[in-house]
Design a protein around this motif. Structure first.
Motif, PDB file in Angstrom:
ATOM      1  N   THR A   1       0.804  -1.220   0.000  1.00 30.86           N
ATOM      2  CA  THR A   1       0.000   0.000   0.000  1.00 30.86           C
ATOM      3  C   THR A   1       0.836   1.269   0.000  1.00 30.86           C
ATOM      4  OG1 THR A   1      -0.202  -0.311   2.399  1.00 30.86           O
ATOM      5  CG2 THR A   1      -2.048  -1.039   1.054  1.00 30.86           C
TER       6      THR A   1
ATOM      7  N   SER B   1       0.685   6.838   1.245  1.00 27.26           N
ATOM      8  CA  SER B   1      -0.610   6.552   0.625  1.00 27.26           C
ATOM      9  C   SER B   1      -1.795   7.108   1.400  1.00 27.26           C
ATOM     10  CB  SER B   1      -0.795   5.033   0.476  1.00 27.26           C
ATOM     11  OG  SER B   1      -0.837   4.397   1.746  1.00 27.26           O
ATOM     12  N   GLN B   2      -1.570   7.571   2.631  1.00 27.10           N
ATOM     13  CA  GLN B   2      -2.668   8.075   3.437  1.00 27.10           C
ATOM     14  C   GLN B   2      -2.477   9.582   3.638  1.00 27.10           C
ATOM     15  OE1 GLN B   2      -4.120   5.182   2.965  1.00 27.10           O
ATOM     16  NE2 GLN B   2      -4.896   4.901   5.021  1.00 27.10           N
TER      17      GLN B   2
ATOM     18  N   ASN C   1      -0.992   4.515   8.410  1.00 21.15           N
ATOM     19  CA  ASN C   1      -0.396   3.897   7.226  1.00 21.15           C
ATOM     20  C   ASN C   1       0.318   2.573   7.526  1.00 21.15           C
ATOM     21  OD1 ASN C   1       0.276   4.389   4.270  1.00 21.15           O
ATOM     22  ND2 ASN C   1       2.288   3.962   5.111  1.00 21.15           N
TER      23      ASN C   1
ATOM     24  N   ALA D   1      -2.093   0.068   6.385  1.00 19.45           N
ATOM     25  CA  ALA D   1      -3.117   0.971   5.858  1.00 19.45           C
ATOM     26  C   ALA D   1      -4.528   0.462   6.127  1.00 19.45           C
ATOM     27  CB  ALA D   1      -2.918   1.161   4.355  1.00 19.45           C
TER      28      ALA D   1
END
Length: 495
Positions: A137, A141-142, A350, A353
């Motif tokens: 992920t 990504s967050q 994260n 995630a």
């Protein structure tokens, strides 16, 4: 295991470069029934989500790619984001991965069943099972959106860099950019070209060094395509330079402090040559050592602050009002468009995630946050059988993400080779091996800039909420790759 009717042999969560690499390696190991689940509407990870003006890779293109799938067609030394997206599509098609990908699928949680499989639950209420689970992920990504008081009352446009509005016109707009990280360094010069006025809100300055970027001439691209060894040589040279910066300047700070100070002097000289005002230079100069926070490359960021219609604001934000931002001292700055270049939340949401539950009910995120962030060789965790976490503590190697990915691919190859040799269906790293790797990593980091230098004011995402710098693997690239394909096989149990 053979009598279980599972939906897939393996599920990979994430269709960025990490998930693509994992998919390539698993197929090489004979895992043909794959599901690659991606929450976005296409592959590419960060290079699909991000498409703001000025987006480009911050590692030379010849290095920021798979070594086994070189791309001779990069148009610049530092390729623009669209080319990275195109490269991801090319690799997925070349290795026949696209047919395994499902888009618009958001994983909510995954649970291990002692019968020997993972159940992966998605937000649409569905679930599916697999023998192996891989999380890919990404590290970034967050997105993090700060909860400034009054932000909901802002009457203008609010744009996060990860949700960019293509074609947005800043002409005539009083724009504000919150954040001065690597994304902002790329974006700010682009906004400054057309905005009526731009205010840059800086909480923490960033080290910026000259960007030696240029178009790659067509004859060179043809040479790379016709004689791949020439591109491999260019890759080796660039990798060596990055290695010198990362290993000597950052990881061996205690022993090579003069080299670190030299890098800081280069960045300061770069700024002095480009920013005319002495007070602005002081505000733009970091108070922490070079390397505490990931530095970036730019030749266009500093000159922006010479423009009469660009202001640097370092006072703390008190609140947001309908037509502007109020800072300390009740100074109000009129704003029509608010751009959030506020980065990502790594350590709270994260890692991982989504919720991952292993043996004995161990919740991976809770275990990490309540105790210490850890993962054996940056890929495996005790009490999580048949589970590989690619974006994990102590996994990021070097400065190019592809170094990390390819090391993990080697680890997967060795591990699955042993599974086949033993005729086993299940693997799990031992507590002892995991603890030994954690101790070794912690000890090696003692010489790094993170612990031996002054990082107090850096607010770096390298540090988690416990104050530990647990993102990077504190080793040189070559030794990392050797260890990833030669780890002791008995560090795992098999069944």
């Amino acid at each position: 295991m053979n009598d279980l009717a599972l939906d897939h042999q393996a599920i990979i969560v994430g269709a960025g470069f990490g998930g693509i690499g994992a998919g390539i390696e698993l197929k090489r190991q004979g895992i043909s029934d794959l599901a690659i689940l991606e929450r976005e509407d296409d592959l590419g990870g960060t290079w699909h989500v991000n498409h703001y003006p000025g987006l480009a890779v911050d590692i030379a293109s010849v290095t920021y790619s798979y070594s086994f799938e070189p791309n001779p067609n990069w148009t610049r030394l530092f390729a623009p984001g669209a080319e990275l997206k195109k490269y991801a599509e090319h690799v997925a098609d070349t290795y026949d991965l696209r047919r395994h990908m499902e888009f618009g699928v958001t994983v909510e949680r995954a649970e291990w069943d002692d019968a020997g499989f993972w159940t992966v639950h998605t937000t649409d209420g569905a679930s599916r099972t697999a023998q192996f689970l891989v999380t890919a992920t990404g590290f970034l990504s967050q997105p993090y959106t700060p909860d400034f008081p009054g932000i909901e009352s802002f009457a203008g446009d609010v744009i996060h860099t990860t949700a960019w509005q293509d074609g947005y016109d800043f002409a005539g707009r009083r724009a504000a950019v919150i954040g001065t990280g690597a994304t902002a360094v790329q974006l700010i010069p682009e906004i400054a070209k057309s905005a009526r006025h731009l205010t840059v809100f800086q909480r923490t300055p960033i080290w910026v060094v000259p960007k030696v970027d240029f178009p790659i001439p067509a004859p060179i691209r043809r040479l790379f395509g016709a004689v791949p060894a020439t591109q491999r040589a260019a890759r080796a040279i660039n990798t060596s330079m990055l290695e010198l910066l990362m290993v000597v300047g950052v990881l061996h700070y205690r022993q090579a402090k003069p080299g670190n100070r030299l890098a800081a002097l280069l960045a300061k000289a770069h700024m002095r040559a480009q920013v005319r005002d002495a007070n602005t230079r002081r505000q733009l100069t970091p108070a922490y050592d070079f390397g505490c926070k990931r530095p970036t490359f730019s030749n266009t960021y500093f000159p922006v602050f010479n423009q009469p219609d660009v202001d640097l604001e370092t006072s703390s934000i008190v609140r947001v009002e309908a037509d502007g931002i109020v800072v300390e001292g009740e100074k109000k700055i009129p704003v029509d468009t608010l751009v959030l270049a506020t980065g990502f939340n790594l350590w709270d949401v994260n890692f991982p995630a989504f919720q991952v539950i292993g043996r004995d009910g161990r919740d991976l995120g809770k275990w990490w946050r309540d105790g210490r962030f850890q993962a054996y060789e940056g890929v495996a965790v005790p009490k999580f059988p048949n589970f590989l976490t690619l974006n994990s503590p102590y996994s990021y190697s070097g400065l190019s993400y592809f170094t990390t990915i390819e090391g993990q691919m080697r680890h997967i190859a060795r591990l699955f080779g042993e599974l086949r040799k033993r005729g086993a269906d299940r693997f799990e790293v031992t507590e002892q091996a995991n603890s030994a790797y954690l101790d070794k990593s912690t000890e090696r980091l003692g010489d790094s800039v993170f612990y031996a230098g002054d990082c107090a004011s850096s607010r770096s995402y390298y540090f988690n909420q416990h104050g530990e710098a647990t993102l990077l693997r504190p080793q040189a690239t070559l030794s990392t790759l050797r260890e990833m394909e030669n780890f002791p096989l008995d560090d795992y149990t098999y069944a």
